[in-house]
Design a protein around this motif. Structure first.
Motif, PDB file in Angstrom:
ATOM      1  N   VAL A 291       0.553  -1.604   0.314  1.00 44.91           N
ATOM      2  CA  VAL A 291       0.532  -0.051   0.092  1.00 44.91           C
ATOM      3  C   VAL A 291       1.109   1.306  -0.055  1.00 44.91           C
ATOM      4  O   VAL A 291       1.561   1.078   1.075  1.00 44.91           O
ATOM      5  CB  VAL A 291      -1.140   0.219   0.993  1.00 44.91           C
TER       6      VAL A 291
ATOM      7  N   LEU B 287      -1.367   0.870  -4.168  1.00 46.02           N
ATOM      8  CA  LEU B 287      -2.377   0.363  -3.555  1.00 46.02           C
ATOM      9  C   LEU B 287      -3.292   1.412  -2.801  1.00 46.02           C
ATOM     10  O   LEU B 287      -2.175   1.526  -2.023  1.00 46.02           O
ATOM     11  CB  LEU B 287      -2.847  -1.310  -3.052  1.00 46.02           C
ATOM     12  N   GLN B 288      -4.130   1.734  -1.932  1.00 42.46           N
ATOM     13  CA  GLN B 288      -4.825   2.304  -0.964  1.00 42.46           C
ATOM     14  C   GLN B 288      -5.493   1.529   0.272  1.00 42.46           C
ATOM     15  O   GLN B 288      -5.506   0.437  -0.361  1.00 42.46           O
ATOM     16  CB  GLN B 288      -5.689   3.571  -1.335  1.00 42.46           C
TER      17      GLN B 288
ATOM     18  N   GLN C 219      -8.631   0.068   0.172  1.00 43.28           N
ATOM     19  CA  GLN C 219      -9.236   1.025  -1.520  1.00 43.28           C
ATOM     20  C   GLN C 219      -8.856  -0.396  -2.376  1.00 43.28           C
ATOM     21  O   GLN C 219      -8.324   0.688  -3.021  1.00 43.28           O
ATOM     22  CB  GLN C 219      -9.144   2.300  -0.859  1.00 43.28           C
ATOM     23  N   PRO C 220      -9.678  -1.367  -2.610  1.00 45.79           N
ATOM     24  CA  PRO C 220      -8.324  -2.029  -4.087  1.00 45.79           C
ATOM     25  C   PRO C 220      -9.011  -1.013  -5.216  1.00 45.79           C
ATOM     26  O   PRO C 220      -9.795   0.005  -5.272  1.00 45.79           O
ATOM     27  CB  PRO C 220      -9.201  -3.073  -4.054  1.00 45.79           C
TER      28      PRO C 220
ATOM     29  N   PRO D  27      -8.919  -1.363 -11.878  1.00 40.64           N
ATOM     30  CA  PRO D  27      -7.329  -2.500 -11.793  1.00 40.64           C
ATOM     31  C   PRO D  27      -7.067  -2.352 -12.597  1.00 40.64           C
ATOM     32  O   PRO D  27      -5.790  -3.727 -12.822  1.00 40.64           O
ATOM     33  CB  PRO D  27      -7.620  -3.972 -10.772  1.00 40.64           C
TER      34      PRO D  27
ATOM     35  N   HIS E 151       1.057 -10.342  -1.572  1.00 45.87           N
ATOM     36  CA  HIS E 151       0.565  -9.907  -1.563  1.00 45.87           C
ATOM     37  C   HIS E 151       0.847  -9.076  -0.079  1.00 45.87           C
ATOM     38  O   HIS E 151       0.373  -9.844   1.005  1.00 45.87           O
ATOM     39  CB  HIS E 151      -0.969  -9.891  -1.254  1.00 45.87           C
TER      40      HIS E 151
ATOM     41  N   THR F 247      -0.679  -6.288   1.562  1.00 48.83           N
ATOM     42  CA  THR F 247      -1.753  -5.173   1.902  1.00 48.83           C
ATOM     43  C   THR F 247      -2.640  -5.892   2.339  1.00 48.83           C
ATOM     44  O   THR F 247      -2.277  -6.654   2.824  1.00 48.83           O
ATOM     45  CB  THR F 247      -1.572  -5.148   0.381  1.00 48.83           C
ATOM     46  N   ASP F 248      -3.796  -5.113   3.150  1.00 50.94           N
ATOM     47  CA  ASP F 248      -4.661  -5.852   3.990  1.00 50.94           C
ATOM     48  C   ASP F 248      -5.787  -6.821   3.368  1.00 50.94           C
ATOM     49  O   ASP F 248      -5.493  -7.029   2.525  1.00 50.94           O
ATOM     50  CB  ASP F 248      -5.374  -3.828   4.179  1.00 50.94           C
TER      51      ASP F 248
ATOM     52  N   ASN G  54      -7.183  -5.691   0.012  1.00 53.32           N
ATOM     53  CA  ASN G  54      -6.953  -5.011  -1.259  1.00 53.32           C
ATOM     54  C   ASN G  54      -6.294  -6.907  -1.375  1.00 53.32           C
ATOM     55  O   ASN G  54      -6.618  -7.103  -2.938  1.00 53.32           O
ATOM     56  CB  ASN G  54      -5.691  -4.468  -1.158  1.00 53.32           C
TER      57      ASN G  54
ATOM     58  N   LEU H 170      -7.263  -8.229  -5.163  1.00 48.06           N
ATOM     59  CA  LEU H 170      -6.843  -8.030  -6.035  1.00 48.06           C
ATOM     60  C   LEU H 170      -6.478 -10.350  -6.452  1.00 48.06           C
ATOM     61  O   LEU H 170      -6.500 -10.081  -7.623  1.00 48.06           O
ATOM     62  CB  LEU H 170      -5.612  -8.514  -5.300  1.00 48.06           C
TER      63      LEU H 170
ATOM     64  N   SER I 216      -0.517 -14.512   0.794  1.00 51.41           N
ATOM     65  CA  SER I 216      -0.300 -12.995   1.505  1.00 51.41           C
ATOM     66  C   SER I 216      -0.289 -13.639   3.155  1.00 51.41           C
ATOM     67  O   SER I 216       0.124 -15.120   3.202  1.00 51.41           O
ATOM     68  CB  SER I 216      -2.076 -12.362   1.491  1.00 51.41           C
TER      69      SER I 216
END
Length: 452
Positions: A230, A260-261, A264-265, A269, A290, A292-293, A296, A300, A315
């Protein structure tokens, strides 16, 4: 099994952080062990891989000579009577009306309950008063630490399950031992606090657990990896440090992205998907990590599968029994730092599952209940190693001494102290979710940490 809707978003935040931990970013069972290890190598990585009976091992880095919070306890018998030891937890139980680490509380209570049913530790029952809620608020977190240390007068705080470390000052002043999974900095660099897999947020050392990624690609001639993070400074540093670790291990990081936010995907994309699908000299990479959170990762992962991606997606947020029916995560892998509940051939896993089922008051066999159980188990291991003549000072001296370790190198990486106040045990596993079922994809594997 009842699903607590607030669990996954908050847990995913901390686990995404932990996934890139062991980097200098800003962002079971006690006792047993062994000396033998099964070695495996790929690229430039030399790994120690556990088997059902053989522990994975790793070489520690010498710890700095001084530690914060190493003074004598102002009340060395705090929380101790002839028949009881008072322990309280601290964590995020509420956040905008949702529950978060309730199962961590229940997992710890289950482990303490089993010990009490067996007569306690040297005749002392664990008086577990439950987890104090920090409400995901820094001031409330600090107040909770002070309350436990100065009003409740607990012997120790376990489990700690919060991303906020403000509680640590009060515990330091009062020399209160604390235990948890160290996705907050309060469990690092202090003589009185213990992350049961070491310090995941080190200041100086990079001890990223790269073993599962190497193992998942060991039979492939293609070692290419894409790292997705992110857009914040901690995540950028974490991705950069993870890239350096994977490349030292012989993998080839062909693309990194922090576009990435958080939470907020991307609405569209397609551009990112095209970049990923051609990142490996015009071809897709062998692995997408990944970092990320939860939101996301699920978005993704599903998007990449729909785009025809056939490689490995991994992940730190995809392991929970309540996710088995989530199509977005089908055929994905999750990095863990201990064996999953599906490893029923392991005695520690079976005992943990039995405890949670018998004493856990409805808790699921989840990563959060395991966090609480392991923290409680480490406390009990430390109490048993200290002996019947118990004080706070003797307890801390034992845990920070040369004869104590936690973890067996099979269920959980072996930690030693004071070294692991400063960096993480570089050991991890991986679980695979396929067709609604989890399985163990990579048994516990360790690599040697290295200084930044």
């Amino acid at each position: 099994m009842r699903f607590r809707k607030g669990l996954l978003p908050v847990l995913a935040t901390t686990l995404a952080l932990a996934a890139a931990c062991g980097s200098g970013s800003d962002g079971g069972g006690g006792g047993g062990g062994g000396t033998a290890s099964a070695a495996a190598s790929a690229g430039t990585a030399t790994l120690s891989r556990s088997t059902a009976s053989t522990p994975a091992t790793w070489n520690t880095i010498p710890a700095p000579s001084s530690l914060q919070c190493a003074d004598k306890a102002p009340n060395p018998t705090r929380g101790i009577t002839d028949t009881s030891i008072k322990i309280g937890g601290l964590g995020t139980l509420s956040n905008a009306g949702t529950s978060t680490y309730q199962e961590t509380d229940l997992g710890a209570a289950a482990r303490f309950a089993r010990e009490n049913a067996a007569g306690g530790v040297f005749g002392r029952k664990i008086d577990y008063i439950g987890m104090t809620d920090d409400g995901s608020n820094a001031q409330q977190n600090a107040d909770a630490g002070k309350k436990l240390a100065e009003n409740e007068n607990v012997f120790a705080v376990a489990p700690v399950a919060t991303p906020i470390g403000a509680y640590a000052d009060a515990l330091c002043t009062n020399e209160v031992p604390a235990f948890g999974w160290s996705f907050n900095n309060g469990l690092c660099n202090r003589a009185n606090t213990f992350g049961f897999t070491g310090c995941l947020l080190p200041d100086k050392y990079n001890s990223i657990q790269y073993g599962p990624y190497v193992e998942l690609l060991k039979d492939s001639s293609d070692k290419s990896v894409v790292l997705l993070g992110v857009d914040n400074s901690a995540a950028r540093q974490g991705v950069a440090d993870t890239k350096a670790s994977l490349e030292r291990a012989g993998l080839k990081v062909v693309m990194t992205s922090n576009a990435l936010q958080f939470g907020q995907p991307p609405a569209d994309p397609s551009s990112l998907v095209r970049q990923i699908m051609t990142a490996n000299n015009g071809k897709p990479p062998a692995m997408i990590y990944h970092v990320t959170d939860f939101v996301n990762v699920t978005a993704l992962a599903q998007t990449m599968t729909a785009a025809g991606y056939k490689g490995i997606q991994i992940s730190a947020v995809g392991y929970d029994p309540r996710l088995t029916g989530l199509k977005a995560l089908d055929d994905t892998y999750t990095y863990l730092q201990w064996l999953p509940f599906q490893s029923t051939d392991n005695a520690t896993v079976r005992q943990m599952a039995d405890d949670v089922t018998k004493y856990g008051k409805g808790a699921g066999l989840s990563i959060t209940s395991a966090m609480g159980w392991i923290a409680a188990d480490m406390v009990i291991a430390g109490l048993k190693a200290t002996g019947k003549d118990l004080t706070v000072d003797k307890f801390l001296s034992t845990l920070n001494g040369p004869d104590f370790h936690y973890g067996d190198g099979i269920f959980l990486g072996k930690t030693t102290w004071p070294q692991n106040h400063f960096y993480a045990a570089p050991c991890a596993t991986a679980a695979h979710l396929k067709d609604g079922k989890y399985s163990l994809a990579v048994p516990l594997v360790c690599n040697d940490p290295y200084a930044n």
